[in-house]
Design a protein around this motif. Structure first.
Motif, PDB file in Angstrom:
ATOM      1  N   GLY A   9      28.853  59.060 -35.863  1.00  0.00           N
ATOM      2  CA  GLY A   9      29.332  58.685 -37.194  1.00  0.00           C
ATOM      3  C   GLY A   9      28.758  59.609 -38.252  1.00  0.00           C
ATOM      4  O   GLY A   9      28.605  60.812 -38.025  1.00  0.00           O
ATOM      5  N   TYR A  30      30.333  58.160 -28.252  1.00  0.00           N
ATOM      6  CA  TYR A  30      30.316  56.836 -28.877  1.00  0.00           C
ATOM      7  C   TYR A  30      30.967  56.831 -30.253  1.00  0.00           C
ATOM      8  O   TYR A  30      30.308  56.890 -31.301  1.00  0.00           O
ATOM      9  N   ARG A  32      34.998  55.049 -31.750  1.00  0.00           N
ATOM     10  CA  ARG A  32      36.211  54.367 -31.283  1.00  0.00           C
ATOM     11  C   ARG A  32      37.365  55.335 -31.170  1.00  0.00           C
ATOM     12  O   ARG A  32      38.431  54.985 -30.684  1.00  0.00           O
ATOM     13  N   LYS A  36      38.314  61.895 -32.770  1.00  0.00           N
ATOM     14  CA  LYS A  36      37.227  62.232 -33.697  1.00  0.00           C
ATOM     15  C   LYS A  36      36.109  62.986 -32.963  1.00  0.00           C
ATOM     16  O   LYS A  36      35.580  63.977 -33.481  1.00  0.00           O
ATOM     17  N   ALA A  66      22.186  57.135 -32.931  1.00  0.00           N
ATOM     18  CA  ALA A  66      22.625  57.033 -34.335  1.00  0.00           C
ATOM     19  C   ALA A  66      23.754  56.008 -34.433  1.00  0.00           C
ATOM     20  O   ALA A  66      24.895  56.339 -34.752  1.00  0.00           O
ATOM     21  N   HIS A  68      24.707  51.702 -35.535  1.00  0.00           N
ATOM     22  CA  HIS A  68      24.245  50.494 -36.227  1.00  0.00           C
ATOM     23  C   HIS A  68      23.396  49.685 -35.248  1.00  0.00           C
ATOM     24  O   HIS A  68      23.638  49.700 -34.036  1.00  0.00           O
ATOM     25  N   GLY A 127      15.945  59.323 -39.943  1.00  0.00           N
ATOM     26  CA  GLY A 127      16.520  58.130 -40.562  1.00  0.00           C
ATOM     27  C   GLY A 127      16.151  57.955 -42.029  1.00  0.00           C
ATOM     28  O   GLY A 127      16.688  57.074 -42.696  1.00  0.00           O
ATOM     29  N   GLU A 132      24.419  62.331 -46.592  1.00  0.00           N
ATOM     30  CA  GLU A 132      25.014  63.218 -47.602  1.00  0.00           C
ATOM     31  C   GLU A 132      24.172  64.462 -47.891  1.00  0.00           C
ATOM     32  O   GLU A 132      24.685  65.436 -48.425  1.00  0.00           O
TER      33      GLU A 132
HETATM   34  N1  LIG Z   1      24.513  56.899 -43.064  1.00  0.00           N
HETATM   35  C1  LIG Z   1      23.321  57.223 -43.480  1.00  0.00           C
HETATM   36  O1  LIG Z   1      23.185  57.925 -44.502  1.00  0.00           O
HETATM   37  C2  LIG Z   1      22.088  56.770 -42.749  1.00  0.00           C
HETATM   38  C3  LIG Z   1      20.841  57.244 -43.189  1.00  0.00           C
HETATM   39  C4  LIG Z   1      19.699  56.888 -42.489  1.00  0.00           C
HETATM   40  C5  LIG Z   1      19.785  56.059 -41.384  1.00  0.00           C
HETATM   41  N2  LIG Z   1      21.005  55.589 -40.985  1.00  0.00           N
HETATM   42  C6  LIG Z   1      21.050  54.748 -39.787  1.00  0.00           C
HETATM   43  O2  LIG Z   1      21.630  55.547 -38.756  1.00  0.00           O
HETATM   44  C7  LIG Z   1      22.425  54.729 -37.896  1.00  0.00           C
HETATM   45  C8  LIG Z   1      23.844  55.295 -37.883  1.00  0.00           C
HETATM   46  O3  LIG Z   1      24.377  55.197 -39.193  1.00  0.00           O
HETATM   47  P1  LIG Z   1      25.753  55.892 -39.582  1.00  0.00           P
HETATM   48  O4  LIG Z   1      25.867  55.730 -41.042  1.00  0.00           O
HETATM   49  O5  LIG Z   1      25.830  57.232 -38.954  1.00  0.00           O
HETATM   50  O6  LIG Z   1      26.779  54.897 -38.876  1.00  0.00           O
HETATM   51  P2  LIG Z   1      28.331  55.106 -38.662  1.00  0.00           P
HETATM   52  O7  LIG Z   1      28.831  56.196 -39.522  1.00  0.00           O
HETATM   53  O8  LIG Z   1      28.955  53.776 -38.721  1.00  0.00           O
HETATM   54  O9  LIG Z   1      28.375  55.643 -37.150  1.00  0.00           O
HETATM   55  C9  LIG Z   1      28.172  54.825 -36.047  1.00  0.00           C
HETATM   56  C10 LIG Z   1      28.944  55.367 -34.859  1.00  0.00           C
HETATM   57  O10 LIG Z   1      29.020  54.322 -33.897  1.00  0.00           O
HETATM   58  C11 LIG Z   1      30.372  54.178 -33.506  1.00  0.00           C
HETATM   59  N3  LIG Z   1      30.737  52.823 -33.120  1.00  0.00           N
HETATM   60  C12 LIG Z   1      30.579  51.686 -33.832  1.00  0.00           C
HETATM   61  N4  LIG Z   1      31.068  50.639 -33.153  1.00  0.00           N
HETATM   62  C13 LIG Z   1      31.548  51.149 -31.980  1.00  0.00           C
HETATM   63  C14 LIG Z   1      32.175  50.564 -30.849  1.00  0.00           C
HETATM   64  N5  LIG Z   1      32.421  49.257 -30.773  1.00  0.00           N
HETATM   65  N6  LIG Z   1      32.536  51.377 -29.837  1.00  0.00           N
HETATM   66  C15 LIG Z   1      32.310  52.711 -29.899  1.00  0.00           C
HETATM   67  N7  LIG Z   1      31.727  53.312 -30.957  1.00  0.00           N
HETATM   68  C16 LIG Z   1      31.348  52.534 -31.979  1.00  0.00           C
HETATM   69  C17 LIG Z   1      31.170  54.567 -34.723  1.00  0.00           C
HETATM   70  O11 LIG Z   1      32.479  54.830 -34.293  1.00  0.00           O
HETATM   71  P3  LIG Z   1      33.665  55.349 -35.261  1.00  0.00           P
HETATM   72  O12 LIG Z   1      33.524  56.837 -35.227  1.00  0.00           O
HETATM   73  O13 LIG Z   1      34.887  54.875 -34.588  1.00  0.00           O
HETATM   74  O14 LIG Z   1      33.410  54.752 -36.601  1.00  0.00           O
HETATM   75  C18 LIG Z   1      30.385  55.757 -35.233  1.00  0.00           C
HETATM   76  O15 LIG Z   1      30.741  56.942 -34.551  1.00  0.00           O
HETATM   77  C19 LIG Z   1      22.341  53.314 -38.455  1.00  0.00           C
HETATM   78  O16 LIG Z   1      21.387  52.599 -37.730  1.00  0.00           O
HETATM   79  C20 LIG Z   1      21.900  53.510 -39.900  1.00  0.00           C
HETATM   80  O17 LIG Z   1      21.141  52.409 -40.360  1.00  0.00           O
HETATM   81  C21 LIG Z   1      22.143  55.940 -41.640  1.00  0.00           C
END
Ligand SMILES: NC(=O)c1ccc[n+]([C@@H]2O[C@H](COP(=O)([O-])OP(=O)(O)OC[C@H]3O[C@@H](n4cnc5c(N)ncnc54)[C@H](OP(=O)(O)O)[C@@H]3O)[C@@H](O)[C@H]2O)c1
Length: 216
Positions: A9, A30, A32, A36, A66, A68, A127, A132
């Motif tokens: 993601g 990993y 959906r 992608k 990486a 949720h 993390g 961004e």
């Molecule tokens: N975003 C940030 O800026 C940030 C910063 C620091 C820490 N974090 C932490 O890093 C972790 C990842 O965050 P993120 O923002 O990168 O999350 P995200 O964009 O939602 O990415 C999660 C990935 O998991 C996949 N996924 C979710 N449900 C699924 C399922 N049922 N089957 C297969 N794949 C599935 C998503 O698929 P899809 O591609 O289909 O959506 C996506 O590729 C989290 O624990 C968050 O707390 C995030």
């Protein structure tokens, strides 16, 4: 190194691209959407490819977790045997609404993860910054003053490897000690997120620790 991305993601997709641009061999897994994953592999270039979590874990030197917090068991189940692997996690133990930590104070997400995969070496890293900022940090990696990136872990062999990846992306790695320090790192991330998403300067935010000479 061969790096398997578990969760492609915002964080996994971008970090995977930057690892590939630093010369590593990356497998994106990993999502959906298989399309992608294929697009990420194309963007990353080199020998990057899309795969299943099991394929990402096979022969990987490092796995980046990486996803949720609610998806950790699922993705680990799909990855299969990860014994002997280094798992770098940027996953925070957030509730479903992403409003608060569900593990804190007396433990941390990184420590809970480590107990789920006792034969792997868990390092907490990446993390503490929003996704961004990652490409901007990479673009500025030749500058002398790099932003900091805290990391922690218990495995002495895994930590220099995580530090190398942190450097590859453009940060200055700050070893904060054993994995239990993730108890301090994970809440710190919420502070960074508050500044990034609710502050005035925009979400491309990083941080830097500096040591100064003590004066009396
Ligand atoms: N975003 C940030 O800026 C940030 C910063 C620091 C820490 N974090 C932490 O890093 C972790 C990842 O965050 P993120 O923002 O990168 O999350 P995200 O964009 O939602 O990415 C999660 C990935 O998991 C996949 N996924 C979710 N449900 C699924 C399922 N049922 N089957 C297969 N794949 C599935 C998503 O698929 P899809 O591609 O289909 O959506 C996506 O590729 C989290 O624990 C968050 O707390 C995030």
């Amino acid at each position: 190194m061969r790096i398997g991305i578990l969760g492609s993601g915002l964080m996994g997709g971008k970090l995977g691209i930057l690892f590939a641009r630093s010369g590593h061999d990356v497998v994106f897994s990993y999502s959906r959407s298989r399309r992608k994953l294929a697009r990420l592999a194309r963007d990353a270039g080199g020998s990057s490819r899309a795969g299943t979590p099991r394929e990402a874990a096979e022969d990987a030197d490092v796995l980046l977790l990486a996803v949720h917090w609610s998806r950790v068991d699922d993705v680990l189940g799909q990855a299969g045997d990860v014994s002997g692997r280094i798992i770098v996690t940027c996953s925070l133990p957030m509730n479903a609404e992403d409003t608060e930590l569900v593990v804190a104070h007396t433990s941390s997400g990184a420590e809970v993860l480590s107990r789920k995969v006792p034969d792997a070496a868990v390092v907490s890293a990446f993390g503490t910054v929003p996704s961004e900022v990652l490409f901007a940090v990479f673009a500025a990696r030749r500058r002398k003053r790099r932003p900091s990136m805290v990391y922690c872990g218990d495995d002495a062999a895994a930590k220099p490897i995580a530090a190398r990846l942190i450097r590859d992306v453009g940060f200055d790695p700050v070893d904060t000690g054993p994995l239990r320090v993730a108890r301090y790192i994970e809440p710190f991330t919420l502070l960074v997120a508050r500044l990034a998403y609710d502050g005035d300067g925009g979400p491309a935010l990083a941080y830097r620790f500096e040591h100064l000479e003590e004066r009396t």
